[in-house]
Design a protein around this motif. Structure first.
Motif, short mmCIF file in Angstrom:
data_model
loop_
_atom_site.label_atom_id
_atom_site.label_comp_id
_atom_site.label_asym_id
_atom_site.label_seq_id
_atom_site.Cartn_x
_atom_site.Cartn_y
_atom_site.Cartn_z
N THR A 20 0.85 -1.17 0.00
CA THR A 20 0.00 0.00 0.00
C THR A 20 0.89 1.22 0.00
O THR A 20 2.07 1.14 0.31
CB THR A 20 -0.95 0.01 1.20
N TRP A 21 0.35 2.35 -0.35
CA TRP A 21 1.16 3.55 -0.41
C TRP A 21 0.25 4.76 -0.25
O TRP A 21 -0.94 4.72 -0.53
CB TRP A 21 1.91 3.64 -1.75
N SER A 22 0.82 5.82 0.28
CA SER A 22 0.09 7.06 0.43
C SER A 22 1.07 8.21 0.32
O SER A 22 2.28 8.01 0.44
CB SER A 22 -0.66 7.10 1.75
N GLY A 23 0.53 9.37 0.10
CA GLY A 23 1.39 10.53 -0.09
C GLY A 23 2.18 10.88 1.14
O GLY A 23 3.30 11.36 1.04
N TRP A 24 1.64 10.58 2.34
CA TRP A 24 2.32 11.01 3.54
C TRP A 24 3.10 9.90 4.21
O TRP A 24 4.04 10.15 4.94
CB TRP A 24 1.34 11.64 4.53
N SER A 25 2.77 8.66 3.98
CA SER A 25 3.51 7.57 4.62
C SER A 25 4.36 6.77 3.66
O SER A 25 5.13 5.91 4.08
CB SER A 25 2.57 6.64 5.37
N GLY A 26 4.21 7.06 2.36
CA GLY A 26 5.01 6.32 1.39
C GLY A 26 4.51 4.91 1.20
O GLY A 26 3.34 4.61 1.42
N ARG A 27 5.41 4.02 0.79
CA ARG A 27 5.06 2.65 0.48
C ARG A 27 5.23 1.78 1.71
O ARG A 27 6.19 1.93 2.47
CB ARG A 27 5.97 2.15 -0.63
N SER A 28 4.29 0.87 1.89
CA SER A 28 4.38 -0.11 2.97
C SER A 28 4.15 -1.50 2.39
O SER A 28 3.21 -1.70 1.62
CB SER A 28 3.33 0.16 4.04
#
Length: 122
Positions: A51-59
């Protein structure tokens, strides 16, 4: 989202395969993408997710049985999620499924792709 998995096949133990999951209908930015597998006579099990998001990056997350051998990645240009499988073992033999779920929904009711067979010979 519609998912199409590809890349399975027959490989000897110690070999590598790369699975690809192509998504259509939506971009993958708002989804958690995963790979699951089901061996004969066994329940479907989690393999890896990304998963990925603009504030946490890729996980990324992996089952203990594949950690260090498998790598999940997202190919933005192709709207696909790949699973690179190295050092394959006979116990990795299974039908592999890609799945997509919206963030926060868990894996109770994901969208599934059709399976692709991976067979590892000893």
């Amino acid at each position: 989202v519609q998912l199409q998995a590809s890349g399975g096949g027959l490989v000897q133990a110690g070999g590598s395969l790369r699975l690809s999951c192509a998504a259509s209908g939506r971009t993958l930015d708002n989804y958690v993408m995963g790979w699951f597998r089901q061996a004969p006579g066994k329940e479907r099990e989690f393999v890896a997710s990304i998963t990925w998001s603009g504030w946490s990056g890729r996980s990324t997350y992996y089952a203990e049985s594949v950690k260090g051998r498998f790598t999940i990645s997202k190919v933005n240009a192709k709207n696909t999620v790949d699973l690179q499988m190295n050092s394959l073992r006979p116990e990795d033999t299974a039908v592999y499924y890609c799945a997509a779920t919206t963030r926060g929904s868990g894996w109770n009711h994901p969208d599934w792709g059709q399976g692709t067979q991976v067979t590892v010979s000893s």
